[in-house]
Design a protein around this motif. Structure first.
Motif: not given
Length: 252
Positions: A100, A103, A106-107, A110, A136-137, A140
């Motif tokens: 994904n 995601k 996003k990681d 982060n 979706t991510h 976020d």
């Protein structure tokens, strides 16, 4: 000496297929457009390393491992929809699990990476909501919330943008009058967002933080059509983008 950043720029390309009818006869033509070359020139002018992944090569070239993604200081998505990021051919043909990518981004943020989404017909929600980034991510981590429907604001007569140059280090020293734009994606600033540029109540450039990283929502195009030559040939355009990516990379 300017410090060079490694920028991964995804999108800003398209294949155009047209059919012309001339009475009884017709013919078809296909061409490839890569407006990302405008941004390549912008970033390389400021001394940055620019890696471009066109829309049709996302499934081939976008990193599938966080360590590979971390090789870049900043990731920018521009006019490339969530379906292109999520739907790998192996998923459709072989029902195979794949990474994904949203995601993964996003990681990446982060853990301290810099990320920006640039407006267009296939980003945020876009035309007929086909961008599909709502819930979706990516939503976020952005400093804005997305609408649930087609979020385009078309302004064919153009709208002139103004800023307060003293309001943020990114804008410091820029003229208070920016070139006009021809439209943008309508976004809703999150509570902790900093809105640098707006049209009435609509944010045009917003920044924020997520986890250990920083994010950008640039609501209009970086190239045509919403961004006319008056904008992307503006003498301060590369300065603005240099400041934005340096802020995302925590160098500003």
């Amino acid at each position: 000496m300017k410090q060079s950043l490694s920028i991964l720029f995804v999108g800003e390309s398209c294949v155009v297929h047209t059919i012309e009818y001339k009475g009884y006869d017709n013919f078809a033509a296909t061409r490839y457009n890569e407006p990302a070359l405008i941004m390549k020139d912008v970033f390389e002018r400021e001394g940055h390393d620019f890696t471009h992944i066109p829309c049709h090569r996302v499934h081939l070239d976008f990193p599938t491992d966080l360590s590979d993604l971390k090789k870049y200081d900043v990731i920018l998505l521009s006019d490339v929809g969530a379906n292109t990021m999520l739907l790998h051919p192996d998923t459709a043909r072989f029902s195979k699990r794949t990474v994904n990518k949203l995601k993964l981004i996003k990681d990446y943020v982060n853990e301290g990476g810099g990320f920006g989404m640039i407006g267009g017909y296939m980003t945020f929600q876009g035309i007929e909501a086909k961008g599909k980034y709502k819930d979706t991510h990516i939503e976020d981590i952005l400093p804005v919330n997305l609408l649930t429907y087609d979020d385009r604001v078309e302004i064919p007569e153009g709208v002139d943008l103004k800023i307060n140059p003293g309001s943020h280090i990114i804008l410091n020293g820029l003229p208070s009058d920016l070139p006009y734009i021809l439209g943008y994606n309508r976004l809703i600033p999150k509570e902790n967002a900093t809105v640098l540029v707006k049209n009435d109540k609509d944010p045009i450039i917003s920044i924020g933080e997520y986890g250990n990283g920083r994010t950008l929502a640039y609501a209009t195009d970086c190239t045509p059509h919403w961004s006319p030559s008056a904008m992307y040939e503006w003498e301060y355009y590369s300065t603005l983008w240099d400041r934005l990516v340096k802020w995302l990379a925590k160098q500003l």
